[in-house]
Structure formats: structure tokens, C-alpha cells
Design a protein around this motif. Structure first.
Motif, PDB file in Angstrom:
ATOM      1  N   MET A 143     -51.435  24.754  34.335  1.00  0.00           N
ATOM      2  CA  MET A 143     -52.291  25.870  34.733  1.00  0.00           C
ATOM      3  C   MET A 143     -51.599  26.714  35.792  1.00  0.00           C
ATOM      4  SD  MET A 143     -55.118  27.401  34.178  1.00  0.00           S
ATOM      5  CE  MET A 143     -56.091  28.690  34.960  1.00  0.00           C
ATOM      6  N   ARG A 144     -50.912  26.091  36.704  1.00  0.00           N
ATOM      7  CA  ARG A 144     -50.167  26.841  37.717  1.00  0.00           C
ATOM      8  C   ARG A 144     -49.038  27.648  37.082  1.00  0.00           C
ATOM      9  NH1 ARG A 144     -50.532  21.390  41.111  1.00  0.00           N
ATOM     10  NH2 ARG A 144     -52.442  21.840  42.301  1.00  0.00           N
ATOM     11  N   ALA A 145     -48.396  27.057  36.083  1.00  0.00           N
ATOM     12  CA  ALA A 145     -47.337  27.778  35.377  1.00  0.00           C
ATOM     13  C   ALA A 145     -47.895  29.009  34.678  1.00  0.00           C
ATOM     14  CB  ALA A 145     -46.662  26.852  34.363  1.00  0.00           C
ATOM     15  N   LEU A 146     -49.070  28.855  34.072  1.00  0.00           N
ATOM     16  CA  LEU A 146     -49.705  29.964  33.365  1.00  0.00           C
ATOM     17  C   LEU A 146     -49.989  31.124  34.312  1.00  0.00           C
ATOM     18  CD1 LEU A 146     -52.610  29.551  30.813  1.00  0.00           C
ATOM     19  CD2 LEU A 146     -52.753  31.264  32.612  1.00  0.00           C
ATOM     20  N   VAL A 147     -50.571  30.822  35.450  1.00  0.00           N
ATOM     21  CA  VAL A 147     -50.928  31.872  36.408  1.00  0.00           C
ATOM     22  C   VAL A 147     -49.674  32.480  37.031  1.00  0.00           C
ATOM     23  CG1 VAL A 147     -52.142  32.349  38.572  1.00  0.00           C
ATOM     24  CG2 VAL A 147     -53.176  30.848  36.858  1.00  0.00           C
ATOM     25  N   ARG A 148     -48.703  31.632  37.378  1.00  0.00           N
ATOM     26  CA  ARG A 148     -47.470  32.161  37.964  1.00  0.00           C
ATOM     27  C   ARG A 148     -46.751  33.083  36.990  1.00  0.00           C
ATOM     28  NH1 ARG A 148     -47.237  32.191  42.792  1.00  0.00           N
ATOM     29  NH2 ARG A 148     -46.869  29.999  43.281  1.00  0.00           N
ATOM     30  N   SER A 149     -46.782  32.733  35.717  1.00  0.00           N
ATOM     31  CA  SER A 149     -46.154  33.580  34.702  1.00  0.00           C
ATOM     32  C   SER A 149     -46.804  34.957  34.655  1.00  0.00           C
ATOM     33  CB  SER A 149     -46.241  32.911  33.335  1.00  0.00           C
ATOM     34  OG  SER A 149     -45.723  33.752  32.326  1.00  0.00           O
ATOM     35  N   LEU A 150     -48.150  34.996  34.761  1.00  0.00           N
ATOM     36  CA  LEU A 150     -48.845  36.281  34.768  1.00  0.00           C
ATOM     37  C   LEU A 150     -48.497  37.091  36.015  1.00  0.00           C
ATOM     38  CD1 LEU A 150     -52.369  35.124  33.480  1.00  0.00           C
ATOM     39  CD2 LEU A 150     -50.553  36.293  32.183  1.00  0.00           C
ATOM     40  N   GLU A 151     -48.279  36.397  37.123  1.00  0.00           N
ATOM     41  CA  GLU A 151     -47.857  37.099  38.333  1.00  0.00           C
ATOM     42  C   GLU A 151     -46.451  37.664  38.177  1.00  0.00           C
ATOM     43  OE1 GLU A 151     -50.416  34.506  41.651  1.00  0.00           O
ATOM     44  OE2 GLU A 151     -48.253  34.236  41.456  1.00  0.00           O
ATOM     45  N   GLU A 152     -45.565  36.882  37.572  1.00  0.00           N
ATOM     46  CA  GLU A 152     -44.193  37.337  37.377  1.00  0.00           C
ATOM     47  C   GLU A 152     -44.126  38.526  36.418  1.00  0.00           C
ATOM     48  OE1 GLU A 152     -42.099  32.943  38.083  1.00  0.00           O
ATOM     49  OE2 GLU A 152     -42.223  33.809  36.077  1.00  0.00           O
ATOM     50  N   ARG A 153     -45.100  38.612  35.516  1.00  0.00           N
ATOM     51  CA  ARG A 153     -45.158  39.752  34.586  1.00  0.00           C
ATOM     52  C   ARG A 153     -45.956  40.908  35.175  1.00  0.00           C
ATOM     53  NH1 ARG A 153     -47.537  37.340  29.231  1.00  0.00           N
ATOM     54  NH2 ARG A 153     -47.260  39.518  28.548  1.00  0.00           N
ATOM     55  N   LEU A 210     -52.021  27.508  25.175  1.00  0.00           N
ATOM     56  CA  LEU A 210     -52.500  28.763  25.745  1.00  0.00           C
ATOM     57  C   LEU A 210     -51.423  29.403  26.611  1.00  0.00           C
ATOM     58  CD1 LEU A 210     -54.742  30.805  26.313  1.00  0.00           C
ATOM     59  CD2 LEU A 210     -55.510  29.319  28.191  1.00  0.00           C
ATOM     60  N   ASP A 211     -50.718  28.600  27.391  1.00  0.00           N
ATOM     61  CA  ASP A 211     -49.652  29.126  28.240  1.00  0.00           C
ATOM     62  C   ASP A 211     -48.583  29.820  27.393  1.00  0.00           C
ATOM     63  OD1 ASP A 211     -47.908  29.616  30.377  1.00  0.00           O
ATOM     64  OD2 ASP A 211     -46.980  27.637  30.196  1.00  0.00           O
ATOM     65  N   LEU A 212     -48.160  29.193  26.303  1.00  0.00           N
ATOM     66  CA  LEU A 212     -47.137  29.780  25.439  1.00  0.00           C
ATOM     67  C   LEU A 212     -47.662  31.020  24.724  1.00  0.00           C
ATOM     68  CD1 LEU A 212     -45.592  26.507  23.936  1.00  0.00           C
ATOM     69  CD2 LEU A 212     -44.772  27.881  25.879  1.00  0.00           C
ATOM     70  N   THR A 213     -48.935  30.998  24.352  1.00  0.00           N
ATOM     71  CA  THR A 213     -49.525  32.153  23.681  1.00  0.00           C
ATOM     72  C   THR A 213     -49.595  33.353  24.608  1.00  0.00           C
ATOM     73  OG1 THR A 213     -50.828  30.751  22.205  1.00  0.00           O
ATOM     74  CG2 THR A 213     -51.578  33.017  22.504  1.00  0.00           C
ATOM     75  N   LEU A 214     -50.040  33.135  25.821  1.00  0.00           N
ATOM     76  CA  LEU A 214     -50.153  34.236  26.774  1.00  0.00           C
ATOM     77  C   LEU A 214     -48.783  34.782  27.158  1.00  0.00           C
ATOM     78  CD1 LEU A 214     -52.971  32.975  29.181  1.00  0.00           C
ATOM     79  CD2 LEU A 214     -53.162  34.530  27.245  1.00  0.00           C
ATOM     80  N   ASP A 215     -47.787  33.910  27.137  1.00  0.00           N
ATOM     81  CA  ASP A 215     -46.448  34.360  27.497  1.00  0.00           C
ATOM     82  C   ASP A 215     -45.924  35.385  26.483  1.00  0.00           C
ATOM     83  OD1 ASP A 215     -44.264  34.123  29.353  1.00  0.00           O
ATOM     84  OD2 ASP A 215     -43.136  33.112  27.768  1.00  0.00           O
ATOM     85  N   ARG A 216     -46.448  35.330  25.251  1.00  0.00           N
ATOM     86  CA  ARG A 216     -46.015  36.268  24.211  1.00  0.00           C
ATOM     87  C   ARG A 216     -47.051  37.364  23.962  1.00  0.00           C
ATOM     88  NH1 ARG A 216     -44.914  31.162  21.835  1.00  0.00           N
ATOM     89  NH2 ARG A 216     -46.832  31.388  20.601  1.00  0.00           N
ATOM     90  N   ALA A 217     -48.216  37.265  24.599  1.00  0.00           N
ATOM     91  CA  ALA A 217     -49.304  38.213  24.332  1.00  0.00           C
ATOM     92  C   ALA A 217     -48.993  39.580  24.931  1.00  0.00           C
ATOM     93  CB  ALA A 217     -50.618  37.678  24.892  1.00  0.00           C
TER      94      ALA A 217
END
Length: 226
Positions: A143-153, A210-217
Motif C-alpha cells: 500500500m505504501r508503494a502504491l501511494v508513493r508511486s502516485l506521488e512520484e507520478r 491494484l498497484d501494478l494496474t494503477l502504475d499503468r493507468a
């Protein structure tokens, strides 16, 4: 001249074996003397203790309550037993749903508790926990990876103290097609982190997907219109 009755009384008093007239004691002093005598410890060695008396009163009260309840319950004692079983089952279900009461907090905690790490760092930690079967820690790191990825984007502004619920609500604005999944992921994070629930492999697999999906969304970008 002395009468016959007087002679008999006097003769009786002069007899050596004549009985002494009984001594009478007033009622109140007699009662006090009896109370003093009965208050001596030797008469109370086998008396029940204060705890025993209180326990007996409690069981008497409980017996009265159960007797009254069984009389007012359809089916009598058996009906009351069924109701008690249903209450126990309801409490057990609530316990299972909410987790251990001692671990429930009054509000959601922050998402990040350590220093700033990249999304890749959190994903690596999550996969390591998953490989070791530590599913709760794996879910937290994913979950932290998911949120951090959105911050990095730049889909989320980096903000210390953000909760999982806040991150999900903010991310849903630019990723509306995944709003429900984001809310579910935040709820899962709170359940395993602050609610005493235990994660498993399926829970982690859903969050990883979900993390992988959002990374490509592709985000929904909003801005000023011409």
C-alpha cells in the motif's frame, strides 16, 4: 399466734436441703448479657466470610433474574438458553469482524511512519515479506508503494501525515475508474495495521494487482479550459 401457712413457710426455710428461690434478671440487662456472650469469637469460627456472603447473595440474585426471565421467555428455560446462545454468537461475530478490542484505535493512523523511500524500495520490501509469508507486513508495504508511486507520478502531492483513506480519496480524483478499489485498499491497510486483522496471500495478491494496474493507468487530467 402463727397461722399454719406461716409455720410451713418458716419450716421450709429452715430445712438444710431447701431450694433457693430463683434469681430473676430484668429483661434488658439479660439481653445485653446474651449479646456480649454470643459476640465472642468462639461462637463464630465457622461463620461464612464476607466474600462468601456476597457471593451467595449474588447467586441468589442471579437465580431470581434467570427465573423471572425464563418465566417471561417463550419456551421457558429452553427458550432462555437459545437466546443466550444467540447472544454469544453475535458477540463472537462482532469480535471477529472488529478484531481484538485492545488493538482497535479511535482513528486511522498515518500511512508512512519512517523516512522517505521510493516506490521501488517499498515494492522490494513487500515482495520480501510475501516470500517469507509475512502477509500483514507485505500488505502494508505494498500500500505504501502504491501511494508513493502516485506521488512520484505527481498524481498526489507528497504530504507527511497522510492517511490511507485520504490518499485513496485524493487519488480517486485523477483515477475515478479505480475509486472503489482504492477505497477497498485503504480499508484493508487500516484493518491490518490498526484494526487487529490478519492479512493472507489473497489479500496481498489483490493489492499487488491494484498497484501494478494503477502504475499503468492513464490519469484523468483536469485543468483550465479554453
Amino acid at each position: 399466734m402463727m397461722s399454719t401457712g406461716g409455720l410451713i413457710t418458716r419450716a421450709t426455710a429452715l430445712l438444710p436441703n431447701a431450694e433457693t428461690p430463683p434469681v430473676t434478671t430484668p429483661r434488658e440487662p439479660a439481653r445485653e448479657a446474651a449479646e456480649r456472650e454470643l459476640s465472642k469469637p468462639m461462637y463464630h469460627q465457622n461463620d461464612p466470610s464476607l466474600f462468601d456472603r456476597a457471593l451467595r447473595k449474588f447467586f441468589d440474585w442471579l437465580d431470581d433474574v434467570l427465573g423471572a426471565a425464563s418465566g417471561a421467555t417463550p419456551g421457558g428455560g429452553f427458550g432462555l438458553f437459545v437466546i443466550l446462545v444467540l447472544v454469544v454468537l453475535a458477540v463472537g461475530a462482532l469480535w471477529w469482524r472488529l478484531g481484538t478490542p485492545g488493538r482497535i484505535t479511535t482513528g486511522a493512523g498515518v500511512l508512512f511512519t519512517d523516512g522517505t523511500r521510493s516506490a521501488a524500495d517499498h515494492r522490494t520490501a513487500a515482495d520480501a515479506h510475501a516470500a517469507a509469508g509475512r502477509w500483514t507486513e507485505a500488505v502494508q508495504e505494498r500500500m505504501r508503494a502504491l501511494v508513493r508511486s502516485l506521488e512520484e507520478r505527481t498524481l498526489l502531492d507528497p504530504r507527511p501525515g497522510r492517511t490511507a483513506d485520504e490518499a485513496a480519496a485524493e487519488a480517486a480524483r485523477s483515477l475515478p475508474d479505480h475509486a472503489a478499489e482504492l477505497r477497498a485498499a485503504a480499508r484493508t491497510f487500516d484493518d491490518v495495521t490498526y484494526g487487529g486483522r490478519t492479512a493472507d496471500a489473497d489479500t496481498y495478491a489483490r493489492l499487488r494487482a491494484l498497484d501494478l494496474t494503477l502504475d499503468r493507468a492513464k490519469p484523468l487530467l483536469t485543468g483550465p479550459t479554453a
